[in-house]
Design an enzyme around this catalytic site. Structure first.
Site, PDB file in Angstrom:
ATOM      1  CG  ASN A   9      -1.706   1.222   1.431  1.00 51.34           C
ATOM      2  OD1 ASN A   9      -1.799   2.048   0.526  1.00 51.34           O
ATOM      3  ND2 ASN A   9      -2.308   1.379   2.609  1.00 51.34           N
ATOM      4  CD1 TRP A  10       3.424   0.859  -2.751  1.00 46.07           C
ATOM      5  CD2 TRP A  10       3.578   1.934  -4.708  1.00 46.07           C
ATOM      6  NE1 TRP A  10       4.104   0.044  -3.622  1.00 46.07           N
ATOM      7  CE2 TRP A  10       4.220   0.674  -4.832  1.00 46.07           C
ATOM      8  CE3 TRP A  10       3.547   2.789  -5.815  1.00 46.07           C
ATOM      9  CZ2 TRP A  10       4.816   0.257  -6.024  1.00 46.07           C
ATOM     10  CZ3 TRP A  10       4.145   2.369  -7.001  1.00 46.07           C
ATOM     11  CH2 TRP A  10       4.773   1.123  -7.105  1.00 46.07           C
ATOM     12  CE  LYS A  11       0.002   3.379   4.735  1.00 48.67           C
ATOM     13  NZ  LYS A  11      -0.056   3.541   6.170  1.00 48.67           N
ATOM     14  CG  HIS A  95      -5.862   1.758   5.247  1.00 46.14           C
ATOM     15  ND1 HIS A  95      -5.451   2.690   6.170  1.00 46.14           N
ATOM     16  CD2 HIS A  95      -4.809   0.927   5.045  1.00 46.14           C
ATOM     17  CE1 HIS A  95      -4.193   2.422   6.506  1.00 46.14           C
ATOM     18  NE2 HIS A  95      -3.784   1.361   5.843  1.00 46.14           N
ATOM     19  CD  GLU A  97      -3.068   5.452   6.799  1.00 47.24           C
ATOM     20  OE1 GLU A  97      -3.087   5.496   5.552  1.00 47.24           O
ATOM     21  OE2 GLU A  97      -2.094   5.020   7.445  1.00 47.24           O
ATOM     22  CD  GLU A 167      -3.466  -2.702   7.384  1.00 50.63           C
ATOM     23  OE1 GLU A 167      -2.359  -2.912   6.903  1.00 50.63           O
ATOM     24  OE2 GLU A 167      -4.126  -1.679   7.156  1.00 50.63           O
ATOM     25  N   GLY A 173       2.416   2.199  10.771  1.00 51.43           N
ATOM     26  CA  GLY A 173       3.339   3.323  10.598  1.00 51.43           C
ATOM     27  C   GLY A 173       4.015   3.770  11.887  1.00 51.43           C
ATOM     28  CB  SER A 213       5.371  -1.788  11.891  1.00 47.99           C
ATOM     29  OG  SER A 213       4.898  -0.463  12.100  1.00 47.99           O
ATOM     30  N   GLY A 235       4.955   1.265   4.828  1.00 47.67           N
ATOM     31  CA  GLY A 235       6.295   1.853   4.700  1.00 47.67           C
ATOM     32  C   GLY A 235       7.304   0.989   3.959  1.00 47.67           C
TER      33      GLY A 235
HETATM   34  C1  PEP Z   1      -0.814   0.049   6.206  1.00 49.49           C
HETATM   35  O1  PEP Z   1      -1.058   1.230   6.283  1.00 49.49           O
HETATM   36  O2  PEP Z   1      -1.590  -0.702   5.602  1.00 49.49           O
HETATM   37  C2  PEP Z   1       0.401  -0.446   6.854  1.00 49.49           C
HETATM   38  C3  PEP Z   1       0.443  -1.686   7.212  1.00 49.49           C
HETATM   39  O3  PEP Z   1       1.419   0.467   7.064  1.00 49.49           O
HETATM   40  P1  PEP Z   1       2.860   0.183   7.736  1.00 49.49           P
HETATM   41  O4  PEP Z   1       3.392  -1.076   7.125  1.00 49.49           O
HETATM   42  O5  PEP Z   1       3.676   1.382   7.352  1.00 49.49           O
HETATM   43  O6  PEP Z   1       2.633   0.065   9.181  1.00 49.49           O
END
Ligand code: PEP
Length: 251
Positions: A9-11, A95, A97, A167, A173, A213, A235
């Protein structure tokens, strides 16, 4: 045996030029990977270019959201037809976010899940609790509700197509990862919830990714758990080498 699925997921990162560069680097590492399903989810603006880069490889493209509507006066939204035109096969929905910043509700996310399945796009439904919800002993209640409401009305046979991403919000993040045991416990709980909703066959077939993460250093342990069928990577997906290492940990 469930095939593992690793999605990046490049956001809201990467211009078209940068996205092409990253997708090309991922392709160099993983073009022929058949042991694990690999999905790249760039921002909408880079979907076409990334699809072009990975065409004729095993790598699939996903979007980070999708409208629940077919077309019309929905300023700023993107619908299924537009995504399919760009060879998108997966859609990340719900998600944390989007739930937090854009106030997406379970009911709304469910409409998107139903629409995606109806249009032959594969939803990646994200669920997960905040730190406060975990610490107050409400983790199971929150996750169960998100699973039940997000997948309301979905038939048992669609569970081979859809993916659930667990998640924990406190791990996204932040550099804090759920331990493999913590994650496995919730994944088993989600699978049991699916079993209760639509039966053992669907529960056994549905793929449940972990996200939060995940990185090369912890991927193998997480992916080694019996109910963890892949990862949704934020990330670490912005670096082709790290992303490829995570995929290889799932082989
Ligand atoms: C995400 O936002 O889906 C995610 C898992 O981010 P990160 O790996 O940066 O925690």
């Amino acid at each position: 045996m469930r095939k593992k699925i690793i999605a990046g997921n490049w956001k809201m990162n990467k211009t078209v030029e940068e996205a092409v560069e990253l997708a090309t680097a991922v392709k160099r590492e993983l073009a022929d990977c058949t042991e694990v399903d690999v999905v790249l989810c760039p921002p909408f603006t880079a979907l076409k270019s990334v699809s072009d880069v990975v065409s004729e490889t095993q790598i699939a493209v996903g979007s980070q959201n999708m409208s629940s509507e077919d077309e019309g006066a929905y300023t700023g939204e993107i619908c299924h037809t537009m995504l399919k035109e760009l060879f998108v096969r997966y859609v990340i929905l719900g998600h944390s976010e989007r739930r937090e910043y854009y106030k997406e509700t379970d009911e709304w996310i469910n409409k998107k899940v139903i629409k995606a399945l109806e249009k032959n796009l594969r939803p990646i439904l994200c669920v997960g609790e905040t730190l406060e919800e975990r610490e107050s002993g409400n983790m199971e209640k929150v996750v169960e509700l998100q699973v039940r409401e997000g997948l309301k009305g979905v038939s048992a046979d669609a569970y081979t197509e859809l993916v659930i991403a667990y998640e924990p919000v406190w791990a996204i993040g932040t550099g804090k990862t759920a331990s493999a045991e913590q994650a496995q416990e919730v994944h088993a709980f989600i699978r049991a919830t699916v079993k209760d909703m639509v039966g053992a066959e669907a529960a056994d077939a549905v793929r449940i990714q972990y996200g939060g993460s995940m990185k090369p250093a912890n991927a193998a342990e997480l992916l080694g758990q019996p109910d963890i069928d892949g990862g949704l990577i934020g990330g670490a997906a912005l670096d082709a080498g790290s992303f490829a290492e995570i995929v290889k940990a799932g082989m």
